[in-house]
Write an enzyme that holds these catalytic residues in place. Structure first.
Site, short mmCIF file in Angstrom:
data_model
loop_
_atom_site.label_atom_id
_atom_site.label_comp_id
_atom_site.label_asym_id
_atom_site.label_seq_id
_atom_site.Cartn_x
_atom_site.Cartn_y
_atom_site.Cartn_z
N CYS A 168 0.80 -1.22 0.00
CA CYS A 168 0.00 0.00 0.00
C CYS A 168 0.83 1.28 0.00
CB CYS A 168 -0.94 0.00 1.21
SG CYS A 168 -2.16 -1.33 1.21
N HIS A 247 12.18 0.85 5.99
CA HIS A 247 11.97 -0.54 5.57
C HIS A 247 12.53 -1.47 6.64
CE1 HIS A 247 11.50 -4.06 3.18
NE2 HIS A 247 11.25 -3.41 2.07
N HIS A 340 -1.78 20.13 6.51
CA HIS A 340 -2.77 19.12 6.14
C HIS A 340 -2.14 17.73 6.26
CE1 HIS A 340 -5.15 22.44 4.50
NE2 HIS A 340 -4.05 22.84 3.88
N HIS A 344 -3.10 7.29 4.91
CA HIS A 344 -3.53 6.08 4.19
C HIS A 344 -4.77 5.49 4.83
CE1 HIS A 344 -3.61 2.15 2.43
NE2 HIS A 344 -3.18 1.54 3.52
N HIS A 373 -14.92 5.85 3.77
CA HIS A 373 -16.36 5.63 3.67
C HIS A 373 -16.82 5.56 2.21
CE1 HIS A 373 -20.65 6.91 3.66
NE2 HIS A 373 -20.71 6.15 4.74
N ASN A 377 -10.52 1.06 1.05
CA ASN A 377 -9.06 1.02 0.99
C ASN A 377 -8.66 0.66 -0.44
OD1 ASN A 377 -6.33 0.48 1.16
ND2 ASN A 377 -6.47 -0.90 2.91
#
Length: 476
Positions: A168, A247, A340, A344, A373, A377
């Site tokens: 992702c 990572h 802002h 994710h 909503h 995802n």
């Protein structure tokens, strides 16, 4: 004497020229976003509440406990009933996917989004110098990048990168690839294509650690046009300020917490291990430690250092909060350097956890909540739906900064900061923002939970043989 003056003048001119060239070369290392296009699938792929239950019902491998588990997960997911699912799932063929199903899903995405993006900006496909494609769970031959090149007839010397298995957080990895290329070449135009292929990866078994992904992941994707051409900087939307990639793949628990594998019956799915929250917390905190000094003023950095020292003395997060925390509260004000927050949409718990850790307000979290909503995802592209929500709500003003943070298998946590180059909002031609058709309805005065209203009764069922729906009406 005149000769000496001439030589001094030439030397000064040479030094000025070299300084100017150095500054000029650095300016061409900038990374700007000219425009981006989020994918809105066709309405016939929308998933209603009834259809969600029907998809679960037709999985003959589930017992009553698995039915309850999945319905409870859907009810508490924060997802509405206007998200989109792959065509083969709506057709009831999810247990027998073909390679063609996955390719057609990707073709629908990139022929729509990439085409709109290039046309709106007056960019010919042959003007694209760099193409980066990331789709984690589909590796086709020829590659997806080759299919895009063939479809749009791009140049023979286009620089191509095709990423798979990156999870992702892959869209920020793609952006970093572009940024590094921009350091070596001037006046470049790059196209990043980010999505996820769900058709061949729908899990039809009953392993709880693997069926949860079916509840959250939905169709989506984004195409992003970038440049380092300073003559186009006034047209740009965003300028990249900094990026940090963390990572933890060398740690066994991080590596194994999110893995594509077969269950005991040979059915392929994504296994989400119980160690995932702990692993995500560790990567999140490590990433913040690196990027925080890059984005906050000195006064906040001092507070950050004191907080780290305090954490070494007491490693327990503050008790008494009812929030599901991704990490303990950091204890500093990130709003001193960030305007802002683009989070994710990995799930309601992810949004709540990051909000708690960074001490964000509901206003800051609203774009991520509304994106979850409305679109669910959408994997690596979810950040751009959140950004599009902010743009549609006219939140983004020139000079402000946007902080993006995402997580991915491996395990990875990637973050970056963008500076807004010009005031942004909905355009007037009806194109360009995936939220334009529904932004006036968001946020709703109250978010009802149609899944709870329709399927909450399953908690009282005792016999899987008597599992029925409240009505016999077919889905739309």
């Amino acid at each position: 004497m005149d000769l000496l003056i001439l030589l001094c003048s030439l030397l000064i001119s040479y030094l000025i020229f070299k300084i100017w060239k150095f500054i000029d070369s650095k300016r061409d290392q900038e990374c700007y976003i000219l425009d981006y296009e989020c994918y809105k699938p066709s309405d016939d792929l929308m998933v209603s509440t009834h259809l969600s239950g029907e998809i679960i019902r037709r999985n003959k491998n589930l017992g009553l406990n698995e039915f309850k588990f999945l319905l409870k997960a859907i009810v508490s997911s924060g997802i509405g009933e206007q998200t989109y699912a792959p065509r083969l799932v709506l057709q009831g063929r999810e247990e027998n996917p073909t390679v063609r199903d996955g390719i057609e899903e990707m073709e629908e995405f990139y022929t729509d989004s990439v085409g709109k993006l290039l046309r709106r900006n007056g960019v010919s496909p042959r003007e694209v110098d760099v193409l980066v494609v990331n789709v984690s769970m589909l590796a086709s031959v020829p590659s997806l990048s080759s299919r895009i090149i063939n479809h749009y007839k791009m140049r023979e010397d286009v620089k191509v990168f095709n990423l798979t298995g990156m999870g992702c957080s892959a869209s920020l990895i793609s952006i970093e690839i572009v940024k590094n290329i921009f350091k070596s070449y001037m006046n470049m135009t790059a196209l990043v294509v980010t999505s996820e292929c769900l058709s061949p990866n729908w899990y039809s078994g009953n392993n709880r650690s693997m069926i949860l992904a079916n509840c959250l992941f939905r169709l989506g994707g984004c195409a992003i046009l970038l440049t380092n051409n300073r003559s186009l900087s006034t047209r740009a939307m965003f300028r990249l300020k900094c990026m940090v990639r963390t990572h933890h793949g060398s740690r066994d628990d991080s590596y194994n917490c999110c893995v594509q594998r077969e269950d005991e019956h040979g059915r392929v799915g994504i296994h989400l291990d119980k160690s995932l929250p702990k692993v995500a917390t560790r990567a999140f905190v490590e990433n913040l430690r690196v990027i925080t000094p890059k984005i906050l003023p000195v006064t906040e950095l001092l507070k950050f250092m004191l907080r780290l020292m305090a954490k070494r003395i007491s490693r327990n997060p503050r008790k008494g909060s009812s929030a599901t925390n991704l990490a303990p509260k950091i204890g500093i004000d990130y709003k001193r350097g960030i305007d802002h927050f683009c989070i994710h949409t990995g799930g309601k718990a992810v949004i709540d956890g990051i909000g708690y850790s960074l001490d964000l307000s509901e206003y800051d979290l609203k774009p991520a909540r509304m994106t979850l909503h409305r679109f669910g995802n959408t994997s690596a592209s979810s950040l751009w739906y959140v950004l599009a929500y902010m743009e549609a709500k006219k939140r983004l003003k020139r000079g402000e900064r946007v902080f993006m943070i995402s997580f991915g298998a491996g395990f990875k946590c990637n973050s970056c900061v963008w500076e807004i180059v010009r005031d942004l909002g909905l355009d007037d031609d009806g194109d360009g923002n995936v939220w334009k058709h529904c932004i006036d309805d968001y946020p709703p005065k109250s978010i009802s939970n149609p899944f709870l209203e329709k399927y909450g009764w399953i908690q009282n069922e005792d016999d899987p043989e008597t599992f029925k729906f409240p009505d016999d009406q077919p889905h739309d």
